[in-house]
Design a protein around this motif. Sequence first.
Motif, PDB file in Angstrom:
ATOM      1  N   GLN A  21     -28.170 -46.373  -4.809  1.00  0.00           N
ATOM      2  CA  GLN A  21     -28.173 -48.134  -5.758  1.00  0.00           C
ATOM      3  C   GLN A  21     -29.602 -47.406  -6.746  1.00  0.00           C
ATOM      4  O   GLN A  21     -29.673 -47.873  -7.621  1.00  0.00           O
ATOM      5  CB  GLN A  21     -28.740 -48.758  -4.428  1.00  0.00           C
ATOM      6  CG  GLN A  21     -28.907 -49.851  -5.158  1.00  0.00           C
ATOM      7  CD  GLN A  21     -29.844 -50.792  -4.081  1.00  0.00           C
ATOM      8  OE1 GLN A  21     -28.935 -50.881  -3.203  1.00  0.00           O
ATOM      9  NE2 GLN A  21     -30.166 -52.690  -4.473  1.00  0.00           N
ATOM     10  N   ASP A  22     -30.844 -47.284  -5.947  1.00  0.00           N
ATOM     11  CA  ASP A  22     -31.993 -47.443  -6.872  1.00  0.00           C
ATOM     12  C   ASP A  22     -32.018 -46.680  -8.280  1.00  0.00           C
ATOM     13  O   ASP A  22     -32.215 -46.522  -9.297  1.00  0.00           O
ATOM     14  CB  ASP A  22     -32.617 -46.851  -5.576  1.00  0.00           C
ATOM     15  CG  ASP A  22     -33.438 -47.880  -5.133  1.00  0.00           C
ATOM     16  OD1 ASP A  22     -32.900 -48.644  -4.753  1.00  0.00           O
ATOM     17  OD2 ASP A  22     -34.394 -47.759  -3.591  1.00  0.00           O
ATOM     18  N   LYS A 179     -35.708 -54.375  -2.499  1.00  0.00           N
ATOM     19  CA  LYS A 179     -34.672 -54.337  -2.660  1.00  0.00           C
ATOM     20  C   LYS A 179     -33.584 -55.727  -3.496  1.00  0.00           C
ATOM     21  O   LYS A 179     -32.909 -55.901  -4.122  1.00  0.00           O
ATOM     22  CB  LYS A 179     -33.825 -53.894  -1.254  1.00  0.00           C
ATOM     23  CG  LYS A 179     -33.685 -52.680  -1.389  1.00  0.00           C
ATOM     24  CD  LYS A 179     -32.596 -51.700  -2.380  1.00  0.00           C
ATOM     25  CE  LYS A 179     -33.350 -50.787  -1.906  1.00  0.00           C
ATOM     26  NZ  LYS A 179     -34.902 -50.058  -2.175  1.00  0.00           N
ATOM     27  N   TRP A 183     -31.822 -55.210  -6.614  1.00  0.00           N
ATOM     28  CA  TRP A 183     -30.696 -56.029  -7.649  1.00  0.00           C
ATOM     29  C   TRP A 183     -30.384 -57.016  -8.299  1.00  0.00           C
ATOM     30  O   TRP A 183     -29.642 -57.267  -9.654  1.00  0.00           O
ATOM     31  CB  TRP A 183     -29.244 -56.531  -6.109  1.00  0.00           C
ATOM     32  CG  TRP A 183     -29.153 -55.862  -4.467  1.00  0.00           C
ATOM     33  CD1 TRP A 183     -29.724 -55.892  -3.760  1.00  0.00           C
ATOM     34  CD2 TRP A 183     -27.659 -55.599  -5.188  1.00  0.00           C
ATOM     35  NE1 TRP A 183     -28.509 -55.319  -3.621  1.00  0.00           N
ATOM     36  CE2 TRP A 183     -27.710 -54.741  -3.248  1.00  0.00           C
ATOM     37  CE3 TRP A 183     -27.238 -55.007  -5.878  1.00  0.00           C
ATOM     38  CZ2 TRP A 183     -26.550 -54.540  -3.229  1.00  0.00           C
ATOM     39  CZ3 TRP A 183     -26.240 -54.583  -5.477  1.00  0.00           C
ATOM     40  CH2 TRP A 183     -25.623 -53.857  -4.266  1.00  0.00           C
ATOM     41  N   GLU A 199     -22.490 -51.755  -5.432  1.00  0.00           N
ATOM     42  CA  GLU A 199     -21.765 -51.759  -4.591  1.00  0.00           C
ATOM     43  C   GLU A 199     -20.792 -50.472  -3.991  1.00  0.00           C
ATOM     44  O   GLU A 199     -20.632 -50.906  -3.536  1.00  0.00           O
ATOM     45  CB  GLU A 199     -20.739 -53.025  -4.557  1.00  0.00           C
ATOM     46  CG  GLU A 199     -22.170 -54.613  -4.220  1.00  0.00           C
ATOM     47  CD  GLU A 199     -21.731 -55.814  -4.669  1.00  0.00           C
ATOM     48  OE1 GLU A 199     -19.379 -55.719  -4.897  1.00  0.00           O
ATOM     49  OE2 GLU A 199     -22.447 -56.854  -4.522  1.00  0.00           O
ATOM     50  N   SER A 204     -26.347 -45.122   0.114  1.00  0.00           N
ATOM     51  CA  SER A 204     -27.157 -45.558   0.324  1.00  0.00           C
ATOM     52  C   SER A 204     -27.367 -44.549   2.066  1.00  0.00           C
ATOM     53  O   SER A 204     -28.661 -43.971   1.985  1.00  0.00           O
ATOM     54  CB  SER A 204     -28.409 -46.351   0.146  1.00  0.00           C
ATOM     55  OG  SER A 204     -28.154 -46.525  -1.262  1.00  0.00           O
ATOM     56  N   TRP A 216     -21.796 -55.435   0.805  1.00  0.00           N
ATOM     57  CA  TRP A 216     -22.988 -54.532  -0.203  1.00  0.00           C
ATOM     58  C   TRP A 216     -23.007 -53.458  -0.318  1.00  0.00           C
ATOM     59  O   TRP A 216     -23.876 -53.220  -1.662  1.00  0.00           O
ATOM     60  CB  TRP A 216     -24.633 -54.500  -0.057  1.00  0.00           C
ATOM     61  CG  TRP A 216     -23.999 -54.540   2.545  1.00  0.00           C
ATOM     62  CD1 TRP A 216     -23.642 -55.405   3.002  1.00  0.00           C
ATOM     63  CD2 TRP A 216     -24.197 -52.966   2.649  1.00  0.00           C
ATOM     64  NE1 TRP A 216     -23.578 -55.303   4.137  1.00  0.00           N
ATOM     65  CE2 TRP A 216     -24.232 -53.387   3.985  1.00  0.00           C
ATOM     66  CE3 TRP A 216     -24.799 -52.276   2.010  1.00  0.00           C
ATOM     67  CZ2 TRP A 216     -24.030 -52.268   4.701  1.00  0.00           C
ATOM     68  CZ3 TRP A 216     -24.679 -50.867   3.253  1.00  0.00           C
ATOM     69  CH2 TRP A 216     -23.958 -51.408   3.988  1.00  0.00           C
ATOM     70  N   CYS A 226     -29.116 -48.265   5.052  1.00  0.00           N
ATOM     71  CA  CYS A 226     -28.642 -48.750   4.918  1.00  0.00           C
ATOM     72  C   CYS A 226     -28.812 -51.118   5.202  1.00  0.00           C
ATOM     73  O   CYS A 226     -28.717 -51.933   5.310  1.00  0.00           O
ATOM     74  CB  CYS A 226     -27.805 -49.764   6.144  1.00  0.00           C
ATOM     75  SG  CYS A 226     -25.988 -47.698   5.741  1.00  0.00           S
ATOM     76  N   ARG A 229     -31.080 -51.946   2.097  1.00  0.00           N
ATOM     77  CA  ARG A 229     -29.791 -52.723   0.983  1.00  0.00           C
ATOM     78  C   ARG A 229     -29.055 -53.568   1.638  1.00  0.00           C
ATOM     79  O   ARG A 229     -29.026 -54.891   0.486  1.00  0.00           O
ATOM     80  CB  ARG A 229     -28.672 -51.078   1.337  1.00  0.00           C
ATOM     81  CG  ARG A 229     -27.807 -51.508   0.242  1.00  0.00           C
ATOM     82  CD  ARG A 229     -26.691 -50.412  -0.807  1.00  0.00           C
ATOM     83  NE  ARG A 229     -25.685 -51.053  -0.935  1.00  0.00           N
ATOM     84  CZ  ARG A 229     -25.142 -49.668  -2.132  1.00  0.00           C
ATOM     85  NH1 ARG A 229     -25.857 -48.275  -2.192  1.00  0.00           N
ATOM     86  NH2 ARG A 229     -24.300 -50.248  -2.478  1.00  0.00           N
ATOM     87  N   TRP A 233     -29.621 -57.740  -0.373  1.00  0.00           N
ATOM     88  CA  TRP A 233     -27.741 -57.393  -0.459  1.00  0.00           C
ATOM     89  C   TRP A 233     -27.849 -59.735  -0.022  1.00  0.00           C
ATOM     90  O   TRP A 233     -27.558 -60.572  -1.244  1.00  0.00           O
ATOM     91  CB  TRP A 233     -27.012 -57.197  -0.836  1.00  0.00           C
ATOM     92  CG  TRP A 233     -25.641 -57.492  -1.506  1.00  0.00           C
ATOM     93  CD1 TRP A 233     -25.823 -57.045  -2.341  1.00  0.00           C
ATOM     94  CD2 TRP A 233     -24.726 -58.821  -0.361  1.00  0.00           C
ATOM     95  NE1 TRP A 233     -23.860 -57.509  -2.455  1.00  0.00           N
ATOM     96  CE2 TRP A 233     -23.979 -59.019  -1.484  1.00  0.00           C
ATOM     97  CE3 TRP A 233     -25.083 -59.451   0.962  1.00  0.00           C
ATOM     98  CZ2 TRP A 233     -22.734 -59.467  -1.209  1.00  0.00           C
ATOM     99  CZ3 TRP A 233     -23.492 -60.784   0.761  1.00  0.00           C
ATOM    100  CH2 TRP A 233     -22.449 -60.624  -0.095  1.00  0.00           C
TER     101      TRP A 233
END
Length: 240
Positions: A21-22, A179, A183, A199, A204, A216, A226, A229, A233
Motif C-alpha cells: 500500500q505505502d 495510515k 489512504w 485495496e 502488505s 481494506w 494488516c 492497514r 482504513w
Amino acid sequence: MTEPRNNASGDTALVLFSGGQDSATCLTWALDRFAHVETLAFAYGQRHAVELEVRQAFLAQLRAAWPAWDAKLGEDHTLSLDALRAISDTALTRETAITMGANGLPTTFVPGRNLIFLTFAGALAYRRGAKHIVTGVCETDYSGYPDCRDDTIKALQVALNLGMETRLVLHTPLMWRNKHATWNLAHRLGGTTLTALVEEHTHSCYLGDRSTRHPWGYGCGTCPACDLRRTGWQSWTSTP
C-alpha cells in the motif's frame, strides 16, 4: 535493462515499489510530480514474496486507468538480494513467530534492509540518470524499524551523495503520515478509482496471505502490517 537515460534536467524519479500500500501510494505521488518515473523492487527471499506478483497487476491497472501517468511510467526493475535473506534470521525471511524481540524491536525487523535497498537504488539511479528516489518509509504509523526514521534517511542521503559525488534527493512522502492520511493521500491523487486499486491490487500482509479479502484488502488480518492497514482504513472511511 536498457541503456541509461539522458536526463540532464533531473526530471526522473526512481520509486521503490514493493507492491504494498505505502509504496503504491508513493508511486502515484511521484507520477503526479515528475516527468518520468521508473520503479524498483527487491527479491530478497521475503516471506511475503506475493507482493512481487501483485505489483505487476497494479502497474497494469494504473496504466489503463490513467493514460497521462502511463506516458510517464518507464522501466520496471527487479533486483535479487538473496544475500540479505542468507544473513537474516527474522520473521520476514523465516517461518518464525512475529513477536517483540529482547532488543525492543519486532522480529519482523530485517537489519540493514532499507539501508541496502536505498544504496542499491542510489546506484541504479546514478546509472539511469535519475535525481530523485522515492521510498515509503514512515515513522508515524510503523513497526518501530530504526531504518525507517527520518534521521536515518537524511544521514543516508548525505552518505550516498558523498560516496557517489552526486546530488540525489531521497523523498519520503509518508514520513509524517499515519495510515489514515496515507489512504487520504491516495484518494486525493486518484479518487475512489485509486483507493479501490490499492485495496484490490496491493499487498502488505507480512505472512503473504492472499486467501482472505477484507474491505481494506487482502491479508491474514492479524499481523502488525494488516493491523495498521485495517485501522487506518477504518479511520479513513469513518471520517465524514
